[in-house]
Design a protein around this motif. Structure first.
Motif: not given
Length: 579
Positions: A526-532
């Protein structure tokens, strides 16, 4: 119990350190490797830790060595000796450690079943153990009278609280039950119908010379200048350190923080700063837990054993890299090439912004949801700044993959560093009440080689750690952020041992831990961090990793695939980020 794997040695050491409240010293494994220790690892380690805590460990180890060297048939004596130790030590720690009693009970039930099925009950040492287990599980004891009397004598060791008293009571048992001639004991067993001739002979062991050797050993020990406290490990953490009360005074907190520094390295923050962070992040299921931040500076570690242990692990990681240096260096160049493909495009791209050419289709967002990025601005692709966080679980479950993971982290970080992409390498694990966040490399560092300082121990409170790490780049809003998390897909932080009288905390495992971690990942997105999420575990755990990370996860068959997979993920992210 055979203690061959580094993982088992680490688990045993952690339990022993927890019981003794001292951390980082070298644990002797010779005792736990004796035949007597047929229990599961947790209970075996609990006994050893209790011996360290209550008796003179060196005397115990020396006695066992002496008996095995000088007496041909020592198994009966040593079995009796170990049962007396168990009765002395475990019963003392039941007063402090709440759930040893349940662990003990389950081990006894299991061992009764196994030994009863093997058909070796006629061995004296096995009969003694069966009787002891029956007695401590409230089962009816149908054994010869002399066996029952021995077990009752062992029960008297509950009151022993020092080595001298232990020796005196054990000498009495030897004198009472191990007679010189068989005739002295025949009367005790002649009416028994439940014991065969072989066992009758075994009970009537003639050990005149053996007894003398035992007495000589103890007399030499007790006649020397003996300080009953010399073997007691100095208390390190407070008695309630495994469940530190949130209202404890500052001096105790500072003392505990120094102990953490002695185990993991110098702290990055003082008590006041940690209080602020803990108030913000240690809520709900993480309430009353602690945070510890370090860069792994070994200057604060005073224990030589602990420092040597860490340096040994670092050297092991470096050796993994140096032994295949050419191969790994090629991997760095390959990874750079993959990422370069997305960075090489120099054409202008449109990006949503707070100023520029207004897009009428987006105006409603400003009115309805206060999203004022309703403009398009052109930028050269090479002007966009990217930020990559590589986050690695450093719990004990990954010990066997430690060296390879450290090298893969180095490959990724070095490639990004060469490409001028800011990146960090952070690890996390839990120890006691602390979630430990170790920064191997920060964004502005040019120290990818610090990845070789990666070291595994303890549990993993994923939700708390990832939440905190994700916030460490909050002031870098002008970057496009990626977070790559290598995980075992099993958030787990359960304290096996905790003190009576302290408020029990919920175990961090199963659905509770998985849901907590999944919520944190959603919050980051939601904070625009792309997580993998990346894991190399069993296929049966893919459902868990998918639940936590959604579609952005990678399952790799071997750790060696990590850098290549991550490179492609980063390249795809850079290429497809723009509308």
């Amino acid at each position: 119990m055979e203690v061959s794997s580094y993982y088992d040695r680490g688990r045993i050491s952690n339990i022993v350190w927890t019981i003794t409240d001292k951390y980082g010293y070298e644990v002797d494994f010779s005792l736990i490797e004796q035949d007597y220790f047929s229990y599961e690892l947790i209970y075996n380690a609990t006994i050893i830790g209790s011996v360290y805590n209550i008796l003179d460990y060196k005397m115990i180890a020396d006695f066992i060595k002496s008996i095995k060297e000088q007496i041909n048939k020592a198994k009966e004596i040593l079995t009796l000796f170990f049962m007396c130790i168990e009765e002395t030590c475990i019963n003392k720690n039941i007063e402090f450690i709440k759930n040893i009693e349940n662990i003990r009970y389950e081990n006894y039930k299991y061992n009764i079943k196994i030994l009863s099925e093997t058909g070796k009950k006629d061995k004296l040492y096995n009969m003694l153990r069966l009787a002891y287990w029956h007695n401590n599980t409230d089962k009816i004891m149908i054994f010869p009278h002399n066996i029952i009397h021995i077990i009752r004598s062992i029960g008297e060791f509950k009151t022993v609280d020092n080595t001298i008293d232990f020796i005196e009571k054990f000498k009495k048992i030897i004198n009472l039950y191990f007679k010189f001639e068989e005739d002295n004991i025949k009367q005790n067993i002649e009416n028994s119908q439940n014991i065969n001739e072989k066992t009758k002979s075994a009970i009537a062991i003639s050990i005149k010379n053996n007894k003398e050797k035992i007495y000589e050993f103890f007399e030499e020990y007790t006649s020397s200048e003996f300080n009953p406290n010399e073997s007691i490990i100095e208390k390190n953490f407070s008695t309630d350190s495994s469940t530190i009360d949130e209202k404890e005074d500052i001096s105790k907190e500072e003392e505990n923080l120094k102990k953490m520094e002695n185990y993991y390295g110098k702290t990055m923050f003082d008590i006041n700063k940690l209080h602020i962070l803990e108030k913000k992040y240690c809520k709900d299921i993480h309430h009353a837990y602690k945070l510890f931040f370090t860069k792994g500076d070994l200057s604060s570690i005073k224990e030589d054993y602990r420092k040597n242990q860490i340096e040994q692990e670092q050297n092991k990681n470096k050796y993994e890299y140096m032994s295949k240096k050419e191969y790994y260096d090629r991997s760095i160049e390959k990874l750079k090439s993959i990422i370069k493909q997305s960075l090489a495009q120099n054409e202008n791209v449109k990006n949503k912004s707070y100023s520029g050419n207004v897009d009428a289709r987006l105006i409603y967002k400003a009115e309805k949801i206060n999203d004022y990025k309703i403009f398009w601005k052109e930028k050269r692709r090479d002007e966009i700044k990217f930020l990559v966080d590589i986050v690695i679980d450093s719990s004990a479950s990954l010990l066997e993959k430690q060296s390879k993971l450290s090298v893969q982290a180095y490959i990724i970080s070095k490639a990004l560093e060469d490409l001028k992409i800011e990146n960090s390498i952070k690890t996390f694990n839990s120890f006691m009440d602390y979630t430990v966040i170790k920064i191997l490399k920060d964004y502005d560092d040019m120290k990818s080689e610090n990845c070789f300082d990666y070291f595994c121990s303890g549990g993993n409170r994923d939700g708390l750690a990832i939440d905190v790490i994700g916030s460490m780049s909050n002031n870098m809003s002008d970057y496009k952020k990626m977070m790559i998390i290598f995980t075992d897909a099993k958030p787990f932080d359960v304290q096996v041992l905790h003190a009576i009288g302290t408020k029990a905390k919920k175990p961090y495992q199963g659905d509770i831990a998985i849901d907590d971690t999944a919520n944190v990942i959603r919050k980051l997105r939601q904070k625009n961090t792309k997580v993998c999420g990346i894991f190399s575990g069993q296929e049966e755990d893919i459902g868990i990793i998918r639940y936590i990370y959604g579609s952005d996860f990678l399952h790799i068959n071997s750790v060696e695939q990590l850098s290549t997979k991550v490179g492609r993920f980063i390249s795809d992210y850079i290429s497809n980020f723009y509308e």
